[in-house]
Design a protein around this motif. Structure first.
Motif, mmCIF file in Angstrom:
data_model
loop_
_atom_site.group_PDB
_atom_site.id
_atom_site.type_symbol
_atom_site.label_atom_id
_atom_site.label_comp_id
_atom_site.label_asym_id
_atom_site.label_seq_id
_atom_site.Cartn_x
_atom_site.Cartn_y
_atom_site.Cartn_z
ATOM 1 N N HIS A 28 -9.329 -9.341 -0.769
ATOM 2 C CA HIS A 28 -9.254 -7.970 -0.255
ATOM 3 C C HIS A 28 -8.379 -7.983 0.987
ATOM 4 O O HIS A 28 -8.826 -8.343 2.077
ATOM 5 C CB HIS A 28 -10.639 -7.410 0.070
ATOM 6 C CG HIS A 28 -10.579 -5.950 0.380
ATOM 7 N ND1 HIS A 28 -10.547 -5.463 1.659
ATOM 8 C CD2 HIS A 28 -10.481 -4.881 -0.425
ATOM 9 C CE1 HIS A 28 -10.455 -4.157 1.629
ATOM 10 N NE2 HIS A 28 -10.406 -3.780 0.381
ATOM 11 N N ARG A 30 -4.441 -6.477 2.995
ATOM 12 C CA ARG A 30 -3.294 -5.592 3.084
ATOM 13 C C ARG A 30 -2.092 -6.374 3.601
ATOM 14 O O ARG A 30 -1.044 -6.390 2.994
ATOM 15 C CB ARG A 30 -3.550 -4.400 4.016
ATOM 16 C CG ARG A 30 -2.357 -3.430 4.018
ATOM 17 C CD ARG A 30 -2.411 -2.360 5.083
ATOM 18 N NE ARG A 30 -1.993 -2.795 6.388
ATOM 19 C CZ ARG A 30 -0.722 -3.016 6.756
ATOM 20 N NH1 ARG A 30 0.246 -2.871 5.895
ATOM 21 N NH2 ARG A 30 -0.434 -3.399 7.971
ATOM 22 N N GLN A 53 -1.488 -0.405 1.677
ATOM 23 C CA GLN A 53 -2.885 -0.229 2.073
ATOM 24 C C GLN A 53 -3.695 -1.405 1.565
ATOM 25 O O GLN A 53 -3.301 -2.085 0.627
ATOM 26 C CB GLN A 53 -3.455 1.079 1.529
ATOM 27 C CG GLN A 53 -3.453 1.170 0.026
ATOM 28 C CD GLN A 53 -3.795 2.568 -0.455
ATOM 29 O OE1 GLN A 53 -3.583 3.544 0.242
ATOM 30 N NE2 GLN A 53 -4.318 2.666 -1.661
ATOM 31 N N ARG A 55 -6.289 -3.538 -0.443
ATOM 32 C CA ARG A 55 -6.776 -3.417 -1.806
ATOM 33 C C ARG A 55 -7.378 -4.738 -2.245
ATOM 34 O O ARG A 55 -7.094 -5.772 -1.661
ATOM 35 C CB ARG A 55 -5.659 -2.993 -2.757
ATOM 36 C CG ARG A 55 -4.559 -4.043 -2.903
ATOM 37 C CD ARG A 55 -3.557 -3.719 -3.950
ATOM 38 N NE ARG A 55 -4.117 -3.923 -5.267
ATOM 39 C CZ ARG A 55 -3.513 -3.590 -6.388
ATOM 40 N NH1 ARG A 55 -2.323 -3.030 -6.347
ATOM 41 N NH2 ARG A 55 -4.058 -3.802 -7.544
ATOM 42 N N LEU A 56 -8.193 -4.681 -3.271
ATOM 43 C CA LEU A 56 -8.751 -5.885 -3.856
ATOM 44 C C LEU A 56 -7.760 -6.403 -4.878
ATOM 45 O O LEU A 56 -7.440 -5.715 -5.854
ATOM 46 C CB LEU A 56 -10.103 -5.605 -4.522
ATOM 47 C CG LEU A 56 -10.742 -6.820 -5.197
ATOM 48 C CD1 LEU A 56 -11.046 -7.924 -4.189
ATOM 49 C CD2 LEU A 56 -12.015 -6.416 -5.922
ATOM 50 N N ARG A 58 -6.997 -8.406 -7.938
ATOM 51 C CA ARG A 58 -7.841 -8.785 -9.074
ATOM 52 C C ARG A 58 -7.302 -10.018 -9.776
ATOM 53 O O ARG A 58 -6.099 -10.290 -9.768
ATOM 54 C CB ARG A 58 -7.917 -7.627 -10.057
ATOM 55 C CG ARG A 58 -8.443 -6.356 -9.409
ATOM 56 C CD ARG A 58 -9.692 -5.887 -10.076
ATOM 57 N NE ARG A 58 -10.222 -4.716 -9.418
ATOM 58 C CZ ARG A 58 -11.480 -4.633 -9.008
ATOM 59 N NH1 ARG A 58 -12.293 -5.626 -9.166
ATOM 60 N NH2 ARG A 58 -11.915 -3.532 -8.444
ATOM 61 N N ASP A 61 -3.717 -10.359 -11.440
ATOM 62 C CA ASP A 61 -2.670 -9.555 -10.808
ATOM 63 C C ASP A 61 -1.473 -10.440 -10.499
ATOM 64 O O ASP A 61 -1.617 -11.644 -10.241
ATOM 65 C CB ASP A 61 -3.159 -8.944 -9.484
ATOM 66 C CG ASP A 61 -3.986 -7.685 -9.662
ATOM 67 O OD1 ASP A 61 -4.040 -7.148 -10.784
ATOM 68 O OD2 ASP A 61 -4.579 -7.243 -8.658
ATOM 69 N N GLY A 142 -14.497 -0.737 -7.474
ATOM 70 C CA GLY A 142 -13.842 -0.144 -6.307
ATOM 71 C C GLY A 142 -14.782 0.815 -5.608
ATOM 72 O O GLY A 142 -15.740 1.316 -6.192
ATOM 73 N N ALA A 148 -10.198 2.058 -3.549
ATOM 74 C CA ALA A 148 -10.060 0.619 -3.353
ATOM 75 C C ALA A 148 -11.422 0.033 -3.043
ATOM 76 O O ALA A 148 -12.337 0.733 -2.640
ATOM 77 C CB ALA A 148 -9.097 0.335 -2.198
ATOM 78 N N HIS A 149 -11.521 -1.262 -3.210
ATOM 79 C CA HIS A 149 -12.775 -1.946 -2.934
ATOM 80 C C HIS A 149 -13.161 -1.748 -1.479
ATOM 81 O O HIS A 149 -12.336 -1.857 -0.590
ATOM 82 C CB HIS A 149 -12.616 -3.434 -3.248
ATOM 83 C CG HIS A 149 -13.780 -4.261 -2.858
ATOM 84 N ND1 HIS A 149 -14.988 -4.161 -3.486
ATOM 85 C CD2 HIS A 149 -13.932 -5.182 -1.892
ATOM 86 C CE1 HIS A 149 -15.834 -5.008 -2.928
ATOM 87 N NE2 HIS A 149 -15.208 -5.634 -1.963
ATOM 88 N N ASP A 171 -12.067 2.561 4.445
ATOM 89 C CA ASP A 171 -10.715 2.248 4.018
ATOM 90 C C ASP A 171 -10.199 0.999 4.637
ATOM 91 O O ASP A 171 -10.740 0.193 5.161
ATOM 92 C CB ASP A 171 -9.736 3.386 4.308
ATOM 93 C CG ASP A 171 -9.981 4.131 5.591
ATOM 94 O OD1 ASP A 171 -9.043 4.644 6.150
ATOM 95 O OD2 ASP A 171 -11.119 4.234 6.038
#
Length: 171
Positions: A28, A30, A53, A55-56, A58, A61, A142, A148-149, A171
């Motif tokens: 997780h 940015r 921003q 984000r997790l 995955r 990815d 999420g 997002a997570h 956030d």
């Protein structure tokens, strides 16, 4: 020396040049400097993750380097609990109890996966759940605030307050 930069993530790629293996918390992100897993020749690729921003990332990815190369994200197996209910309605009730405690959870049609926690295990067993310890990659749902997570992880605690949370921003 120019540090390659990642500004986007994709699921559409063929052959990555490297991989990076991270637990759920480390996935997780940015913006941070990261280093790939070792390549066959023993070298690594250092790069800057610089996403718009947090984000997790995955499992599976692809991190797109500014030169077009891809580094594939691998989720390291973690110590989890796999929760099962006696039927779909019971599992839904268990999911509500877990959500009421703001715990990160990975939900499938038959199970809920959570980080191991003896207090939560006891609660779930008391509610009639079947709880099994497993080692597996953790890809929680999420969050409700921004898709997002959620970056925070609460430990088990009792709630004596209402759950309207308009004052919280996740956030």
């Amino acid at each position: 020396m120019h540090l390659p930069t990642v500004t986007s993530v994709t699921r559409d790629f063929d052959t990555p040049v490297a991989s990076i293996t991270l637990d759920e918390t480390a996935r997780h992100r940015r913006r941070m400097r990261m280093v790939s897993d070792r390549l066959e020749n023993g070298e690594t690729i250092a790069f800057l993750l610089d996403l718009p921003q947090a984000r997790l990332l995955r499992h599976g990815d692809g991190l797109v380097l500014d030169d077009g190369r891809i580094i594939e994200v691998h989720a390291v197996p973690e110590a989890l609990m796999e929760v099962r209910g006696s039927d779909p309605r019971h599992l839904l009730s268990l999911a509500w109890q877990i959500g009421n405690r703001h715990l990160a959870a990975e939900i499938t049609t038959e199970t809920i996966r959570l980080r191991r926690d003896h207090v939560i295990r006891d609660m779930l067993l008391g509610l009639g759940a079947s709880v099994t310890d497993i080692e597996a990659p953790f890809d929680p749902e999420g969050g409700a605030y921004g898709g997002a997570h959620s970056a925070h992880h609460h430990q088990a605690h009792d709630h004596a307050h209402a759950h309207g949370h308009p004052e919280h921003s996740h956030d």
